[in-house]
Scaffold this active site. Structure first.
Site, mmCIF file in Angstrom:
data_model
loop_
_atom_site.group_PDB
_atom_site.id
_atom_site.type_symbol
_atom_site.label_atom_id
_atom_site.label_comp_id
_atom_site.label_asym_id
_atom_site.label_seq_id
_atom_site.Cartn_x
_atom_site.Cartn_y
_atom_site.Cartn_z
ATOM 1 N N HIS A 288 0.847 -1.201 0.000
ATOM 2 C CA HIS A 288 0.000 0.000 0.000
ATOM 3 C C HIS A 288 0.883 1.251 0.000
ATOM 4 C CE1 HIS A 288 0.403 -0.660 4.503
ATOM 5 N NE2 HIS A 288 0.873 0.564 4.337
HETATM 6 P P1 TYD Z 1 -2.668 -3.236 7.386
HETATM 7 O O1 TYD Z 1 -2.444 -1.805 7.166
HETATM 8 O O2 TYD Z 1 -3.380 -3.991 6.320
HETATM 9 O O3 TYD Z 1 -1.308 -3.947 7.713
HETATM 10 P P2 TYD Z 1 -0.102 -4.239 6.695
HETATM 11 O O4 TYD Z 1 -0.218 -3.250 5.596
HETATM 12 O O5 TYD Z 1 1.137 -4.031 7.506
HETATM 13 O O6 TYD Z 1 -0.235 -5.630 6.244
HETATM 14 O O7 TYD Z 1 -3.438 -3.398 8.758
HETATM 15 C C1 TYD Z 1 -3.940 -4.624 9.213
HETATM 16 C C2 TYD Z 1 -5.241 -4.357 9.938
HETATM 17 O O8 TYD Z 1 -5.007 -3.554 11.102
HETATM 18 C C3 TYD Z 1 -6.251 -3.626 9.110
HETATM 19 O O9 TYD Z 1 -7.528 -4.222 9.338
HETATM 20 C C4 TYD Z 1 -6.268 -2.239 9.669
HETATM 21 C C5 TYD Z 1 -5.845 -2.426 11.086
HETATM 22 N N1 TYD Z 1 -5.074 -1.291 11.609
HETATM 23 C C6 TYD Z 1 -5.641 -0.452 12.547
HETATM 24 O O10 TYD Z 1 -6.813 -0.637 12.938
HETATM 25 N N2 TYD Z 1 -4.903 0.545 13.072
HETATM 26 C C7 TYD Z 1 -3.637 0.771 12.675
HETATM 27 O O11 TYD Z 1 -2.992 1.716 13.178
HETATM 28 C C8 TYD Z 1 -3.051 -0.064 11.689
HETATM 29 C C9 TYD Z 1 -1.655 0.156 11.199
HETATM 30 C C10 TYD Z 1 -3.810 -1.097 11.187
#
Ligand code: TYD
Length: 384
Positions: A288
């Site tokens: 992302h």
């Molecule tokens: P995501 O951003 O998809 O993680 P990565 O990109 O590292 O794989 O986040 C995973 C899940 O956590 C997603 O459902 C959103 C949630 N999340 C929060 O609720 N708060 C946060 O600060 C972060 C970073 C993620």
């Protein structure tokens, strides 16, 4: 008043002198009108002593009430207000003085009131004209004078960058006071009001902001720039690997202590901290980009590859030591690869979690990054 005299003594005093000349002219003008209109014998001696008192009061009011504070930054509307304030305070103080000392019975009150009204018109017009003249007679310099705003971590880099661009760095404004009076012979300012006064009283052509998220620019400084019609240049890198300060204990069994400091190491406000744990090797996350969020990543344990893509180029930064940090500005696609199980990724972020602020589709990111690169300066300058 203090900063005005510190940064623009001659210009400040020239405005004070101008005010006194206006007051003198207003008095003569009023006397001329008064004596000319009524054929009355008039005691000039009494009026002259009141005039001297008026001038002394003018000077005292200027200093005590800071009525010339950052006069170079005013626009016409502000001038109308500030000149009125100055004249009104002088008028009240004179009234009090005459009442308390029971003096000045021989002069005409009408002349004094008229003199203050005329003075208001004169100083309003005089200051505006002087301000315009001062900006016109500024010497054309070969190099543009710049005030550089940055943190102590990026200050050397910022100076270097400006030298490459052939700018003359006249002042440094650091977000956090590091108790240094100068760096590389350039004076350091750490108070935002001092920085704004410099923009007002010194011949600064541009404010250059290096390596900071726009949220770190104090609104006070932004307003000062707007009032002085100075342009901002926000120059940031899209990512930067930094050394995290680390103190090793003399006895290795006590390990090492690493730290990051706000406004010094972290060039954005911290609104969120999160960390990823219990990971398995060869696991991939991320995929992302952010539209707004700035981040500082570090890995206190393990090895993690951060693959960055700005829409044109791809780079990999390996976080394999607790004393290594990675600053990511918005507009970068990232993928994280856990190279060792149990590796821990810690993130300091400038924004609260907001799913809308993410770009999770790569094609969408490519379109966005093109626009972002083309309009980055414009977008940021606007948002300031
Ligand atoms: P995501 O951003 O998809 O993680 P990565 O990109 O590292 O794989 O986040 C995973 C899940 O956590 C997603 O459902 C959103 C949630 N999340 C929060 O609720 N708060 C946060 O600060 C972060 C970073 C993620």
């Amino acid at each position: 008043m203090h900063t005005e005299l510190r940064y623009g003594r001659i210009k400040y005093l020239s405005f004070l002198l101008l005010d006194l000349l206006c007051l003198l002219a207003a008095n003569y003008f009023s006397l001329y009108i008064y004596v000319g209109s009524k054929d009355v014998p008039y005691n000039f001696g009494d009026h002259y002593s009141v005039m001297i008192v008026m001038m002394v009061i003018d000077i005292i009011v200027t200093f005590v009430f800071s009525t010339l504070r950052r006069v170079l930054r005013w626009r016409t509307r502000r001038e109308v207000y500030e000149s009125a304030r100055h004249v009104f305070i002088c008028f009240i103080v004179l009234g009090l003085y005459l009442f308390l000392t029971k003096t000045g019975a021989g002069y005409s009150r009408a002349v004094v009131v008229l003199a203050y009204i005329v003075d208001y018109v004169f100083i309003g017009a005089g200051r505006t004209a002087w301000r315009v003249l001062l900006s016109k007679i500024r010497k054309k310099k070969e190099k543009l004078s710049v005030l550089l705003m940055t943190t102590d971590r990026f200050v050397d880099e910022g100076i270097e960058r400006l030298k490459e661009l052939n700018y003359d760095v006249r002042y440094l404004y650091l977000l956090k006071n590091i108790n240094k009076k100068e760096i590389n012979g350039i004076p350091v300012v750490s108070d935002v009001k001092d920085a704004a006064s410099i923009l007002c009283w010194k011949e600064i052509d541009k404010v250059y902001i290096y390596g900071l998220d726009h949220q770190m620019v104090p609104i006070y400084l932004t307003n000062a720039c707007k009032e002085m019609k100075l342009s901002f240049d926000l120059v940031d890198f899209s990512y930067r690997v930094i050394d995290v300060k680390t103190i090793q204990h003399e006895d290795p069994k006590y390990g090492a202590l690493s730290f990051l400091e706000a406004k010094r190491d972290i060039p954005f406000p911290i609104r969120r901290v999160y960390w990823i744990t219990e990971t398995e090797a060869d696991m991939h996350r991320g995929f992302h980009a952010h539209k707004l969020n700035c981040q500082l990543l570090f890995c206190p344990y393990g090895v993690i590859d951060i693959i960055l893509n700005d829409g044109e180029q791809t780079t990999t930064v390996t976080l394999d030591k607790p004393d290594k940090g990675l600053i990511l500005m918005p507009g970068l696609w990232r993928e994280m690869v856990w190279k060792q199980s149990g590796s821990v990724l810690c993130v300091l972020a400038s924004e609260y979690y907001d799913a809308q602020e993410y770009i999770r589709n790569y094609d969408e990111f490519i379109v966005y990054s093109r626009k972002y690169r083309e309009g980055a300066e414009a977008i940021k300058t606007k948002s300031l």
